[in-house]
Design an enzyme around this catalytic site. Structure first.
Site, short mmCIF file in Angstrom:
data_model
loop_
_atom_site.label_atom_id
_atom_site.label_comp_id
_atom_site.label_asym_id
_atom_site.label_seq_id
_atom_site.Cartn_x
_atom_site.Cartn_y
_atom_site.Cartn_z
N LYS A 148 0.84 -1.20 0.00
CA LYS A 148 0.00 0.00 0.00
C LYS A 148 0.87 1.24 0.00
O LYS A 148 0.63 2.19 -0.75
CB LYS A 148 -0.96 -0.03 1.21
CG LYS A 148 -2.08 -1.03 0.99
CD LYS A 148 -2.82 -1.44 2.24
CE LYS A 148 -3.79 -2.59 1.88
NZ LYS A 148 -4.43 -3.21 3.03
N GLN A 208 -5.14 -1.95 9.20
CA GLN A 208 -4.94 -3.27 8.59
C GLN A 208 -5.57 -4.34 9.48
O GLN A 208 -5.24 -4.46 10.66
CB GLN A 208 -3.43 -3.53 8.41
CG GLN A 208 -3.12 -4.83 7.69
CD GLN A 208 -3.61 -4.84 6.24
OE1 GLN A 208 -3.40 -3.89 5.50
NE2 GLN A 208 -4.27 -5.91 5.84
N ASP A 223 -11.41 2.40 3.32
CA ASP A 223 -11.57 0.95 3.24
C ASP A 223 -13.06 0.57 3.22
O ASP A 223 -13.41 -0.59 3.02
CB ASP A 223 -10.87 0.31 4.45
CG ASP A 223 -10.27 -1.04 4.13
OD1 ASP A 223 -10.17 -1.38 2.94
OD2 ASP A 223 -9.89 -1.77 5.06
#
Ligand code: NDP
Length: 294
Positions: A54, A98, A121
């Protein structure tokens, strides 16, 4: 005849190029460089590798990124403080925690602390709620990537019977909701299957488009498919392989060799859905920065 392979790497590269151009324009016209904050708790090797990718993608696309690596015993309050900092930081337009987090942390409490306008996200309850009722929102990255893969490879889901196997909050439920919308690139008739299904094969054989998000190596075989269907394999599973230097290889949730003889198109693993997730994260971060600059 074997199925067309839907090339996720190629489609993801196109999306990233669009994002690179969009980010350069936003910087030139509005002096805003899209920025992403990523926090990783613990030392899970797969998560470490995702987080590295990322950061690298941000760099390649001319975006700002910050990565915080925290020990597995990090206290919830410290994480909440970091999220609050990023919520107030004008250089950070997107925040990604994450997952999975260590079990000692309350995942839902941490996700809920993210400003929904920075939830690139698409996992904050506000964004998931907006998705369900068809409002504009950040779509979760893997499901958004699946929709892009289908549309950009010429397999518009409109009017098709889509069977999703799996009902997780990060893949199964959101992709079903995305494809159910009365909207371009969607408008499908959707069935969701899970371990409660009495006869899984009877359901999968009804699918014009089958989406496998199960987490079980090669569990969907060719004989469970309708001839000519389109198969999207979300699974990423490690299976032992003594012939590989790493001692394992990666396979999907679909048994590729038998499925490709029955389907008309199929996503490979690796190289199908996988590369789309980061591309959509970059896309969402650019969107967040555009809204910030507006
Ligand atoms: P989860 O384990 O959270 O969910 C799996 C789902 O599959 C559950 O709903 C489960 O049903 C269902 N399921 C399991 N076994 C069966 C079965 N035999 N028959 C029918 N349904 C079954 O997984 P995720 O959704 O998080 O991930 C799915 C796969 O996708 C994994 O391999 C993961 O690694 C991969 N993945 C890939 C991503 C990417 O490409 N970027 C991103 C995210 C995930 P029930 O609810 O009843 O238990």
């Amino acid at each position: 005849m074997s199925a067309q392979r839907i090339d996720g790497k190629l489609i993801a590269a196109r999306i990233k190029e669009e994002v690179r151009v969009g980010a350069a324009r936003l910087l030139a016209e509005r002096h805003v460089r899209p920025g992403l904050g990523v926090v990783l708790v613990g030392d899970d090797p797969a998560s470490q590798s995702y987080v590295r990718s990322k950061g690298k993608a941000c760099e390649e696309l001319g975006m700002y990124s910050e990565t915080r690596r925290c020990p597995a015993d990090t206290r919830e309050e410290e994480l909440l403080k970091l999220i609050q900092e990023w919520n107030n930081d004008p250089r950070i337009h997107g925040i990604l925690v994450q997952l999975p987090l260590p079990r000692t942390l309350d995942e839902q409490r941490i996700i809920a602390a993210i400003n929904p306008d920075k939830d690139v996200d698409g996992i904050h309850p506000v964004n998931l709620g907006r998705l369900v009722i068809g409002m504009e929102c950040f779509k979760p990255c893997t499901p958004a990537g699946i929709q892009e893969l289908l549309v950009r490879s010429g397999h518009d889901p409109a009017g098709k019977h889509v069977v999703v196997v799996g009902r997780s909050n990060i893949v199964g439920k959101p992709i079903a909701n995305i494809l159910l919308q009365k909207a371009p690139g969607a408008n499908a008739v959707v069935t969701i299957a899970h371990t409660g299904a009495r006869d899984l094969a009877a359901l999968t054989r009804e699918a014009d488009i089958l989406i496998a998000a199960i987490g079980k190596a090669e569990c969907i075989t060719g004989e469970m498919l309708k001839p000519g269907c389109v198969v999207v394999d979300v699974g990423i599973n490690r299976v032992p392989d003594s012939a590989s230097p790493k001692g394992y290889r990666i396979v999907g949730d679909v048994h590729f060799a038998s499925a490709e003889l029955v389907a008309s198109a199929i996503t490979p693993v690796p190289g199908g859905v996988g590369p789309m997730t980061i591309a959509m994260l970059m896309h969402n971060t650019l969107q967040a920065a555009r809204r910030f600059a507006a």
